[in-house]
Write a protein that holds these residues in place. Structure first.
Motif: not given
Length: 129
Positions: A40-51
């Motif tokens: 998101a703008p101004g935020k660090e990249r974050e985990f959402v989902a994995a398979i």
């Protein structure tokens, strides 16, 4: 490495749905564990989902559990992220990632950015209130 191309992003109203796709090139897709991340703008990249490589195991971050679903179609070399009940806080650039995995590790789920060595260019998802 695997080349990845995301698609399916766009503008949607809160409560709506989108399905992201990530097409992988090469014959190594079936040997790869896959993941979705977002920034998101101004935020660090974050985990959402994995398979996992085998496809039977999945993991979703708490904030999307019950709303998002990751899946894969090895015949199409594609991984999907079905996103339902979207909220404005889901607005971000969504990235697909891949990691080559030995068949003996096909059950393992990878949730860290550093676990992956191939990344797509990202697709924008914007949720309006």
């Amino acid at each position: 490495q695997v080349q990845l191309v995301e698609s399916g992003g766009g503008l949607v109203q809160a409560g709506g749905s989108l399905r992201l796709s990530c097409a992988a090139s090469g014959r190594t897709f079936t040997s790869a564990a896959m993941g979705w991340f977002r920034q998101a703008p101004g935020k660090e990249r974050e985990f959402v989902a994995a398979i996992n490589r085998g496809g039977a195991g999945t993991s979703h971050t708490n904030s999307v559990e019950g709303r998002f679903t990751i899946s894969r179609d090895n015949a199409k070399n594609t991984v999907y992220l079905q996103m339902n009940s979207l909220i404005p806080e889901d607005t971000a650039v969504y990235y697909c990632a891949a990691r080559a995995v030995k068949y003996t590790d096909d059950y393992i789920l990878y949730t860290g950015e550093d676990d992956y060595d191939s990344w797509g260019q990202g697709t924008q998802v914007t949720v309006s209130s």
